[in-house]
Design an enzyme around this catalytic site. Structure first.
Site, PDB file in Angstrom:
ATOM      1  N   ASP A   8       1.017  -1.063  -0.047  1.00 55.97           N
ATOM      2  CA  ASP A   8       0.010   0.026   0.091  1.00 55.97           C
ATOM      3  C   ASP A   8       1.031   1.275   0.052  1.00 55.97           C
ATOM      4  OD1 ASP A   8      -2.493   1.619   0.348  1.00 55.97           O
ATOM      5  OD2 ASP A   8      -1.811   1.859   2.593  1.00 55.97           O
ATOM      6  N   ASP A  10       0.064   4.932   0.877  1.00 55.66           N
ATOM      7  CA  ASP A  10      -0.309   6.009   2.103  1.00 55.66           C
ATOM      8  C   ASP A  10      -0.252   5.342   3.388  1.00 55.66           C
ATOM      9  OD1 ASP A  10      -0.824   8.144   0.246  1.00 55.66           O
ATOM     10  OD2 ASP A  10      -2.879   7.485   0.163  1.00 55.66           O
ATOM     11  N   GLY A  45      -7.149   3.586   3.525  1.00 60.48           N
ATOM     12  CA  GLY A  45      -6.943   2.547   2.556  1.00 60.48           C
ATOM     13  C   GLY A  45      -8.040   2.394   1.644  1.00 60.48           C
ATOM     14  N   ILE A  46      -9.186   3.123   1.661  1.00 60.69           N
ATOM     15  CA  ILE A  46     -10.135   2.948   0.843  1.00 60.69           C
ATOM     16  C   ILE A  46     -10.389   3.938  -0.435  1.00 60.69           C
ATOM     17  CG2 ILE A  46     -11.745   1.757   2.653  1.00 60.69           C
ATOM     18  CD1 ILE A  46     -13.427   4.196   3.138  1.00 60.69           C
ATOM     19  N   ARG A  48     -11.582   7.088  -3.131  1.00 61.60           N
ATOM     20  CA  ARG A  48     -11.903   8.388  -2.974  1.00 61.60           C
ATOM     21  C   ARG A  48     -13.454   8.540  -2.597  1.00 61.60           C
ATOM     22  NH1 ARG A  48      -9.824  12.004  -7.527  1.00 61.60           N
ATOM     23  NH2 ARG A  48      -7.859  11.204  -6.924  1.00 61.60           N
ATOM     24  N   SER A 117      -5.290   5.130  -4.488  1.00 63.44           N
ATOM     25  CA  SER A 117      -4.903   6.439  -4.707  1.00 63.44           C
ATOM     26  C   SER A 117      -4.619   6.643  -6.187  1.00 63.44           C
ATOM     27  CB  SER A 117      -3.902   6.973  -3.965  1.00 63.44           C
ATOM     28  OG  SER A 117      -3.609   8.301  -4.231  1.00 63.44           O
ATOM     29  N   ASN A 119      -3.385   9.081  -7.111  1.00 62.86           N
ATOM     30  CA  ASN A 119      -2.433  10.126  -7.189  1.00 62.86           C
ATOM     31  C   ASN A 119      -0.887   9.075  -6.875  1.00 62.86           C
ATOM     32  OD1 ASN A 119      -3.490  12.777  -7.350  1.00 62.86           O
ATOM     33  ND2 ASN A 119      -4.547  12.111  -5.390  1.00 62.86           N
ATOM     34  N   ASP A 171      -1.291  -0.585   6.468  1.00 66.61           N
ATOM     35  CA  ASP A 171      -1.680   0.044   7.705  1.00 66.61           C
ATOM     36  C   ASP A 171      -3.064   0.140   8.314  1.00 66.61           C
ATOM     37  OD1 ASP A 171      -1.740   3.650   7.427  1.00 66.61           O
ATOM     38  OD2 ASP A 171      -2.101   2.151   5.703  1.00 66.61           O
TER      39      ASP A 171
END
Length: 221
Positions: A8, A10, A45-46, A48, A117, A119, A171
């Site tokens: 993951d 972020d 973790g989910i 947008r 994400s 991004n 996380d």
């Protein structure tokens, strides 16, 4: 036998999760919704739109807005987040991660980013680690968000490996559930109780040691 690592982004490779949560909290306040720390943490973790739907549910506003309005809210939140991303540098890589990536390279392990994400490529480039990875899951190809296993199954497919050949890092509770649903070995980073479904848990990324994780992975094989 271990052949790859799936990450993951972020909260695992970098601390950009705090930018996300700040942007979501600000949006919630603008909509007259006050989020508890626990509710804010559940957004980790989910995707947008899933995050926005959850915020509206917490505020009892699920049916108040049209899809177009929701898209506008999500775009506004993302614009604020992207502004923060522009300030990121390699110094924002979390402690222990450079060493972990270097150890994985020495073992010629495949590495893929499994982030919801959109991004993620932008952030990885700002951090200077894009070239370390063999691929990155495109969130636009996903039909289901975490805790559905789809994102980790796609990351595994990008690596060209089987479920029992990878170790995945998360996380967030939803992320760990996603990994386990994909049949993979899960490393949880953070609260032991919250991430109790993980196979191996450390308090922070600074505590990640590939050799130690591999020992537990091999014992579970």
């Amino acid at each position: 036998m271990l052949k790859g690592l799936l990450f993951d982004l972020d909260g695992v490779l970098t601390n950009s999760a705090k930018f996300h949560l700040t942007a979501w909290n600000n949006l919630a306040n603008e909509l007259g919704i006050t989020l508890t720390d626990e509710q804010l943490d559940s957004l980790r973790g989910i995707s947008r739109m899933d995050s926005l739907e959850l915020i509206l549910k917490y505020g009892g506003q699920e049916d108040r807005y049209t899809e177009a309005e929701k898209e506008k809210f999500a775009a506004e939140k993302n614009a604020k987040f992207v502004e923060q991303v522009k300030t990121m540098t390699p110094k924002d890589i979390l402690p222990g991660i450079p060493e972990l990536l270097a150890d994985a390279k020495k073992q010629n392990l495949k590495m893929v980013i499994a982030s919801a994400s959109k991004n993620a490529p932008k952030i990885s480039t700002r951090l200077g680690i894009m070239d370390e990875f063999d691929g990155i899951v495109d969130p636009a190809t996903l039909h289901h968000g975490k805790p559905d296993p789809e994102i980790y199954e796609k990351a595994q497919a990008i690596a060209g490996l089987k479920a029992d050949e990878v170790i995945s890092f998360e996380d967030a509770k939803a992320g760990v559930e996603s990994i386990k649903a994909a049949g993979q070995f899960a490393v949880g980073i953070g609260d032991k109780e919250l991430l109790k479904e993980a196979d191996y848990i450390v308090p922070t990324t600074a505590d990640l040691k590939l050799s130690e994780i591999e020992k537990v992975f091999e014992e579970k094989e």
